[in-house]
Structures are given as C-alpha cells and as structure tokens.
Design an enzyme around this catalytic site. Structure first.
Site, short mmCIF file in Angstrom:
data_model
loop_
_atom_site.label_atom_id
_atom_site.label_comp_id
_atom_site.label_asym_id
_atom_site.label_seq_id
_atom_site.Cartn_x
_atom_site.Cartn_y
_atom_site.Cartn_z
N SER A 1 0.84 -1.19 0.00
CA SER A 1 0.00 0.00 0.00
C SER A 1 0.88 1.24 0.00
CB SER A 1 -0.89 0.01 1.25
OG SER A 1 -0.12 0.31 2.41
N ASP A 2 0.33 2.33 -0.53
CA ASP A 2 0.92 3.62 -0.22
C ASP A 2 0.72 3.84 1.27
OD1 ASP A 2 2.10 6.10 -0.38
OD2 ASP A 2 0.90 6.79 -2.07
N TRP A 3 1.50 4.73 1.85
CA TRP A 3 1.52 4.89 3.30
C TRP A 3 0.17 5.42 3.81
CZ3 TRP A 3 5.23 2.54 1.46
CH2 TRP A 3 6.38 2.20 2.16
#
Length: 758
Positions: A227-229
């Site tokens: 995932s993106d953060w």
C-alpha cells in the site's frame, strides 16, 4: 542458504503470518527471528534516496545524491539515461542496506495543476512506460528492488486519500494503465504500490480487478503489492483483492483483524498464505543479494558528476532567436534568486538531503565567465521590491545579455496539494517583461516541475527549461548556456497557452468525492491535436544548437496483417556544424472511424547522437497492437482494417515524414443484428454493407416512383446513419414490413462465423 518458503510457512503461526503483512515501523518489514526471517528496509527515492538515518526521526534522511526528478528525466526521452540513473540510485541503496526503492512514479499528467507532477514522467503512457522500464532495470541490476507507483489513476493531490477517479474502461486501459503494463512486462519490478484513491468507487487497495485480474493474471506480475503509506481502508477486503503488504506498521490493529477473519471463516487462510509467500520471496531475495554485495561503498562525488551530466541531457531549449549559446567574452548579468539558489527538486516524500547543490552562478564563476549578479526577486517567495527591480533593469540594459533564472518556489508545487493556477509568481513575470523591454538578448531559464504560463515568451530571445534537474542543475545550465553542451531534451508534456485550454479544466479536481475524467482518452496532445488548438509548445518539442533532417523513410512492407509486424526506417542527418542529439518520434494516425480516436499517438521513439554531417538509420518495429484502441464491447484491443499513417517527426506537431500503411484484420467487432440495429453500423461493416446498400438503392427508387423526390445514395446514407432498421417499416409501409424478415435473415447470415453457416 535460505530455507524454502513452504517450510517457513509451515513454521509460522497464524499471528506471525498476519504480522508479516504489515510493516514493523515506517520503513521496515517485520522479522521473525526464530525462523531466520530478516526485516527489509524500504526507502523513498524515485530520484535519490530519502533513507531514514539510524535512530533519527521519520523525516531525517541520510545524505544522498539528488538526480533529475521525473519531470526532467522524462524530458531526456532517453531510456539509457534512466537506466544509468537507476543503476546509480540502486548502488547507493545497496550500500546503505535498502531493499526496495519506492519508485518510479508513472502516473499520467492529466492536468498541469497536479502538485506531484514533478515526480511523474509524462502525459503520454508510451513515453512513461518505456522510461519506467529502463529505470527499474537499472535499479534492480544492483540487487535492489523497486516499487512502481501509484497504481492507478492517481493524477491529483486534492482529496487523494478518498476521491474516486471515475472513467470509462477504455480510458483506464488506454491512458492510465499502459505505463504500468509496459514496465511490469519488460522490467518485472519486485513490488507495485497501490494508490490512495478509489477507481470508479472502489479503493485501489481493495480493487481486485486491478490488483489481481489485470496485474497478476493479465500482465504476469509475480512480486508483492504494497500500500501507499496509509492507503488501507478495509484490511481484510484488501488482502482478498491482492494487497499483500500494508505500510507503514499498523501497531497490530489490522493484523488482529486478519487473524479474526481467518478464525471466523470469512478469510480463507490460503489467501493469507499467498500474500506471505509473495512478501517472503522478495525479502529473502534481497537478503541473498545483500549478503553477496556486502562491503559496497557509496560514491557520492562520482554520482554528483553523473547527475550534472544527466541534467544537461534533460534540459529543453524551448525558444532561441540567436542569443544562445552565449560567448565567453560577453558581459552577462544573471538575474533572479534561482541563479544563486536553484530549485532542483520537489517537496514531499521524495525530498532528498542532497550531497552538494551547484548553482549556475557558482558554475559561471568557477569557469571564469564575465557574469554579474542581481537577485531581482527571491527564489522562495513571490516578493517585489522596486529598488531591486531597478537594479536588475539597469544591469540588464548595460550588459550584452541578461539571463533571468525564474521558476516556481517549492511552496507553489509539492506533494500533498495541487496548484491553483499555472502562473509564475507575479514578481517574476513583471521583472521579465521589464528586462526584456531594455535588453533584446534576454534569456529565461526556468526551474519548474510542470508547465507554466509564459506571457512574455514573444518578448524574450531564448527560453531554456531545466525542469527540476537535480543537484547538478547549475553546472548543467552553465554548460548549456555557453554551448559546451547541446540542448537535447524534448517536452514530455504539452505546454498550453493558458489553464483554460487544458482537457480537464472544467472537471479538475472534482467535488472532493469524485474526479470525473470526462475528457476520456483525449489527454495532453491527444486533446489539443483533436481540437486543432494552438499551444505554447507541443509535446515532444525541443530545439538544438544544430539541425537535423530526415530522409529515405520507408516501410519493410506497405501492408500489415494479424500477427505480423512492419519495420519502419528513416535516415537522420546532422545538417549543422555542431554535435547534437535528435529524438526521432514515431506516431500512428488511425483511419476515420465511428469510434472517436486521437489524431495521432506516440508509439516509438529513439535518441541518436550525431557529429556534424554524420547520419544514421533508425529502425522501429510496429505490430498490430500499435494500431489499436481498447474496445469495451470486445473487452480487448482492436484495430479495424483500413489505411493508417506512420508519422516520423521532431515533435507531435513537426512531422516531416508520413508513410501510408494498409492494415487488414480478420477480427470482427461484435455486431448484433435486430430491428433496432442502426443502419450506419451495418454500413460500416463490410459483411453487411452490400446488403444494406442494395436495400437503400431500392428504397430510393421506390420513393421516386411514388412521386417523391429521388434521393441519392449518399444523401440516404447521411439521413439514415442513426436510423434503426425498424424505421424502414415506418417509411416504407407494408412492402418494407414484408421484406424485413428476409432482410434480417440475410444480415444475420452475413455476420455469422463461417463455421456456423450452412
């Protein structure tokens, strides 16, 4: 020797498996010491490492070389340059123990306002995908992985964590996915990072169509998806969709949800096992390669020199009326804070703690140029002081030439927010106009991550765009201004005259819940060309200090069929008196079609280096896929039979060579024949067109015999294009009604596959 992943899976508890699917902290995966599973460090770094210092805060990073940002690197149109940049970043990453570099960022530049455009490559998916593949190959050749991002359709910062990018499947397939597809198929990144946003209502982190059906099944991706953060919405749903690793660490909150879902039967443990296997495969691969690379050392001075050379190859000479290159003995005044403090990178997660930043003023003085300096305006804000303006104007009037270093302060464009307009700071526009009024040899050097309006373009002699060229941008600008390097960059995006001309002006960035991609496939030059709209500078544009001519263009065959290919060759000659590099661009123009298509689309490009008078032959191979659009009815790529044009040129609007190519396909688009089928659809299909033409000719004769004005076949075609077949009964009466069953039978027989015909 690492144990087999199957053995590790068998030895892990349910809780440990769930834990491996989230980070240990902001930058590391989890370790399981009792089984010898190590942690792996990841790092921001599309154009330079932003690796956290040991024991320091999240935003305290090590010293690293800042290479040209994505906006500049893309302007090189040079896969070899991107490969070298990747190799250097990969070597630095390996030396400091990084397992995966979080990049490249390949989202399409839908609007000039996107605050993160400086990280992205292009408005064109062919260019973005080709360069991304080269970068990935470079990084991974050093035993370090990459995480191509942000998958997918993340073209704005406004409400990026929740907003839905709503578009047709065709738009998604033709514009927003191909760069990822090309990179995945050609370079096999170790990981893919999903984006924050929703796509047609579904979060990217939970989008099974994207993460599993397309990425894994269609494209063959074998790494893990992270995932993106902070992009995870529903962790269990995301795991089922194909999201393997959640970053950063969740403190065990989502790990417990995974465990509970397995125990209550809502999540099959085999799904969790697949995710863990994918993560372990990469973690253990890195551990093996890191062990083999033990003792690697940083070479920051060498990388700095390389970064400066790359910046020179990325710069775009937008305009030149003879002032450039400057002469060594000219009295030149540098104006603008960027001359002394250049903007060389963007703000946000990719911000590098640079090893050494060289300014153009520093470089000029080191080379003994006759250069004075007046700040005029500061580099970090929009500030106007009349006394400073007067100093700049007076110095410009007394000099042989004035070079104004302008651009966007970092506060104008950064990750996290979008720009509100396309203008430079008003102080800069005002001073450029005043200097140009007193000095005919005025040069503007731009430091910007995306296009800006240039109301003074017609008043200045030359414009050199450095984009955000990395820490060596000053040395590069000096070499280009004085002709020690030849400008060879090309625009990876269209520079419009004004914001109101842009394709998504009325829809960008949406209402906060939905971003409507109503321009469809008409993004960038596709939009401007389709509307025949004037622009400031077109996609692919860039000047040189020499000239290039094309000759002897040819096709290996004048026709192309399914499964075949055609070679396109052209000889390029350096017609000037200096060494230079040319970017040969190949576009495909489709035949007229009922399906709206862009007038031309980039399909290949090549950069060649030539001495004065030297020539070389460039050869491209094109296939039927290069002629295609995505047909939603077929659910696949399709090109109709007809005459296409192969265009070879210096830019999207400078096309000196056009070659016709006849394409024939045995494939057919679906055609349902019933009383509601439009007559125009039947006329555009070569199987049914003869039957309908005979019908129309008979109908025209009947109209004449009944006392009406006889109509030509052409008039009938235009009148009846959108009419359903049943309209013939309304206009033709009982005779037409009686003929309808036979007509339908004949039409259905024509479109039935041959092996089904009796």
């Amino acid at each position: 020797m690492q144990p087999a992943i199957s053995e590790l899976l068998a030895g892990l508890t349910l809780e440990e498996k769930a834990g491996l699917c989230s980070g240990a902290d902001f930058w590391h995966t989890k370790a399981v010491g009792r089984l010898g599973i190590p942690a792996m460090m990841v790092s921001d770094g599309p154009h330079g490492l932003r690796t956290q210092k040991e024991g320091a805060g999240v935003n305290e990073s090590i010293t690293a070389v800042c290479f040209p940002a994505g906006c500049a690197a893309a302007a090189s149109f040079d896969p070899d340059l991107l490969r070298r940049e990747g190799e250097a970043i990969g070597a630095e990453a390996r030396a400091v123990g990084v397992g995966v570099v979080l990049g490249p960022a390949v989202n399409i530049k839908r609007s000039p306002l996107c605050g993160r455009n400086f990280e992205y490559y292009s408005e064109d998916p062919c260019l973005a995908g080709t360069l991304a593949a080269a970068y990935i190959q470079g990084v991974q050749s050093r035993g370090v992985g990459t995480s191509i991002k942000h998958f997918a359709a993340n073209s704005q910062e406004y409400r990026r964590l929740t907003c839905s990018s709503d578009m047709s499947e065709r738009t998604l397939r033709e514009i927003y996915l191909p760069a990822f597809e090309k990179a995945v198929k050609e370079a096999a990144p170790w990981t893919v990072m999903c984006s924050y946003n929703r796509i047609n209502g579904t979060y990217a982190s939970e989008n099974k169509t994207l993460l599993t059906d397309i990425l894994r099944k269609e494209w063959g991706f074998t790494g893990f998806v992270m995932s993106d953060w902070g992009a995870v919405a529903d962790r269990v749903r995301g795991l089922c969709a194909g999201l393997d690793l959640e970053m950063p660490g969740c403190g065990g909150v989502n790990d417990k949800k995974i465990v509970a879902a397995v125990k209550n039967g809502t999540l099959d443990e085999s799904v969790l096992d697949k995710a863990v296997s994918r993560i372990l495969n990469i973690v253990l691969r890195h551990a093996d390669l890191a062990g083999a690379a033990a003792g690697a050392e940083l070479d920051l001075p060498g990388d700095h020199t390389a970064a400066a050379a790359m910046a020179a190859d990325c710069a775009v000479l937008l305009q030149n009326r003879g002032t450039l290159p400057l002469k060594q003995d000219q009295r030149v005044v540098y104006i603008g804070g960027f001359a002394e403090t250049p903007r060389y990178q963007g703000g946000g997660s990719s911000h590098v703690n640079a090893f050494r930043v060289e300014s153009a003023l520093e470089a000029a003085r080191a080379r003994g140029r006759v250069v004075d300096y007046v700040e005029g305006f500061p580099a970090d804000r929009d500030q106007r002081e009349e006394s400073e303006f007067l100093r700049a104007v007076e110095a410009a009037e007394e000099a042989d030439a004035a070079v104004i270093f302008a651009g966007l302060p970092e506060s104008f464009e950064s990750e996290g927010y979008d720009r509100r307009h396309m203008r430079l700071p008003e102080a800069q526009n005002n001073l450029i106009a005043r200097v140009a009024a007193v000095q005919k040899n005025t040069v503007v050097v731009l430091h910007t991550g995306s296009p800006v309006e240039c109301p003074w373009a017609e008043d200045v002699s030359a414009i050199l765009c450095m984009y955000l060229g990395g820490e060596g941008v000053g040395r590069a600008a000096d070499a280009l201004l004085y002709g020690e390097a030849d400008p060879c960059g090309r625009l990876p995006e269209t520079w419009p005259l004004r914001l109101e001309d842009t394709p998504c002006y009325l829809d960008y960035p949406g209402d906060g819940r939905t971003a409507w991609y109503r321009e469809g496939v008409f993004v960038g030059y596709r939009w401007y060309d389709a509307r025949r709209m004037p622009v400031r500078w077109p996609f692919g544009h860039g000047l040189s200090y020499t000239g290039f001519v094309y000759k002897a263009a040819s096709l290996s065959s004048a026709s192309l069929t399914d499964g075949g290919s055609v070679d396109v060759s052209v000889t390029v000659r350096n017609s000037g008196a200096r060494f230079g590099r040319e970017v040969v661009q190949l576009y495909i123009a489709p035949p007229e079609n009922a399906v709206p298509r862009p007038p031309k689309e980039l399909r290949r490009f090549a950069k060649v280096a030539l001495q004065p008078g030297e020539e070389t032959t460039v050869t491209f191979t094109i296939t039927p896929r290069d002629l295609c659009y995505f047909d939603e009815e077929l659910g696949d790529w399709y090109a109709e039979s007809g005459e296409y044009k192969v265009l070879l040129g210096h830019s999207s609007r400078n096309i000196p060579t056009v070659l016709p190519l006849q394409y024939t396909t045995a494939r057919r688009r679906p055609l349902t024949v019933d009383e509601n089928t439009p007559i125009g659809d039947l006329l555009r299909d070569d199987r049914t067109a003869p039957i309908v033409r005979t019908m129309l000719a008979s109908y025209g004769r009947q109209m004449g015999e009944n006392g009406g004005d006889a109509i030509s076949e052409e008039a009938a075609l235009q009148m009846m294009d959108g009419m359903p077949l049943r309209s013939m009964v309304a206009f033709g009466g009982p005779q037409a009604a009686a003929a309808m069953p036979g007509l339908l039978s004949a039409l259905r027989g024509a479109v039935r596959p041959r092996d089904e015909r009796t």
